[in-house]
Design an enzyme around this catalytic site. Structure first.
Site, PDB file in Angstrom:
ATOM      1  N   ASP A 123       0.864  -1.172   0.000  1.00 21.93           N
ATOM      2  CA  ASP A 123       0.000   0.000   0.000  1.00 21.93           C
ATOM      3  C   ASP A 123       0.906   1.229   0.000  1.00 21.93           C
ATOM      4  O   ASP A 123       2.099   1.139   0.347  1.00 21.93           O
ATOM      5  CB  ASP A 123      -0.891  -0.028   1.256  1.00 21.93           C
ATOM      6  N   ASP A 178      -0.365   5.107   0.735  1.00 20.83           N
ATOM      7  CA  ASP A 178      -0.701   6.176   1.677  1.00 20.83           C
ATOM      8  C   ASP A 178      -0.689   5.675   3.111  1.00 20.83           C
ATOM      9  O   ASP A 178      -1.387   4.724   3.472  1.00 20.83           O
ATOM     10  CB  ASP A 178      -2.073   6.774   1.335  1.00 20.83           C
ATOM     11  N   ASP A 228      -1.342  -0.347   5.913  1.00 20.54           N
ATOM     12  CA  ASP A 228      -1.895   0.151   7.186  1.00 20.54           C
ATOM     13  C   ASP A 228      -3.409  -0.009   7.250  1.00 20.54           C
ATOM     14  O   ASP A 228      -3.989   0.095   8.329  1.00 20.54           O
ATOM     15  CB  ASP A 228      -1.552   1.630   7.365  1.00 20.54           C
TER      16      ASP A 228
END
Length: 232
Positions: A9, A11, A185
């Site tokens: 991922d 961001d 996250d």
């Protein structure tokens, strides 16, 4: 069987999206609504709650990305009882420029990718706009470490939908699910997405969030340094 492919991922896993968002939203709401100090902080919290809800709806396939961009400031102004005090679409346009030029990275992100390059196949897998994410990777110097970048806009489907991952595997037929690791996250997008795709996951928990009972990441790390040590 050993892991040889990592899907990252972007961001708030490698790129410091949250840091840029907080600064930019507070500035814009201060500019357009005349808010200062604690009122800016309170308005930011309202925006973040609304924005998170809209992204969650997008990940569930209930709305599209354009709905997010059309609604989030409109609903924020309504929640702040500021409807009519500013043009929500003008705020969105200004924020889009700031967001697209947010070139902050999390501490240790570049060192992490440098340590992994050559040892793993590295893919980026992100729910975001293709042009924006690629630009941010290029400007931060992270683009060179990735073998390919996959976005929800480019694939026309968002994590955690299994089709997001299915398309990555289809594009790289030599990949095997048991040798692939999703790192991120996002509890819903990354960890649930990885579970839906039947691949192992690492939850990058940088903000001490609580893990829901129905999610079972393969590994939890609390810093990028810990992630680097785990993957070494």
């Amino acid at each position: 069987m050993a892991i040889n492919t990592l899907i990252f991922d972007l961001d708030d896993t490698l790129l410091d999206f949250r840091g840029g968002e907080s600064q930019d939203i507070k500035m814009l709401l201060g500019k357009h609504l005349g808010l200062k100090g604690k009122k800016q902080d309170q308005a930011l919290a309202v925006y973040q709650k609304i924005n998170k809800g809209l992204w969650s709806a997008y990940e569930q396939g209930a709305i599209n990305q354009q709905d997010i961009f059309r609604r989030r400031f409109q609903e924020t102004l309504a929640a702040l009882q500021q409807t009519g005090q500013a043009d929500p679409q003008e705020i969105e346009r200004e924020y889009a420029f700031l967001r697209d030029h947010n070139y902050r990275i999390l501490k240790g992100a570049k060192e992490l990718l440098q340590s992994l390059a050559g040892h793993y196949t590295l893919f980026a897998g992100t729910n975001g706009q293709e042009e924006t994410q690629i630009r941010r990777l290029r400007e931060t110097g992270l683009f060179e470490y990735f073998d390919a970048v996959f976005t929800s806009q480019g694939l026309n489907v968002a994590k955690p939908d299994p089709d997001f991952f299915d398309q990555i595997f289809a594009a790289h037929p030599a990949m095997k699910r048991e040798e692939t690791l999703m790192i991120g996250d996002g509890l819903q997008s990354d960890i649930r997405g990885g579970q839906n795709a039947r691949i192992q996951t690492v939850w990058v928990n940088l903000r001490d969030q609580v893990l829901p009972d129905d999610l079972k990441p393969t590994k939890i790390v609390f810093s990028l340094k810990e992630l680097q040590e785990y993957l070494a």
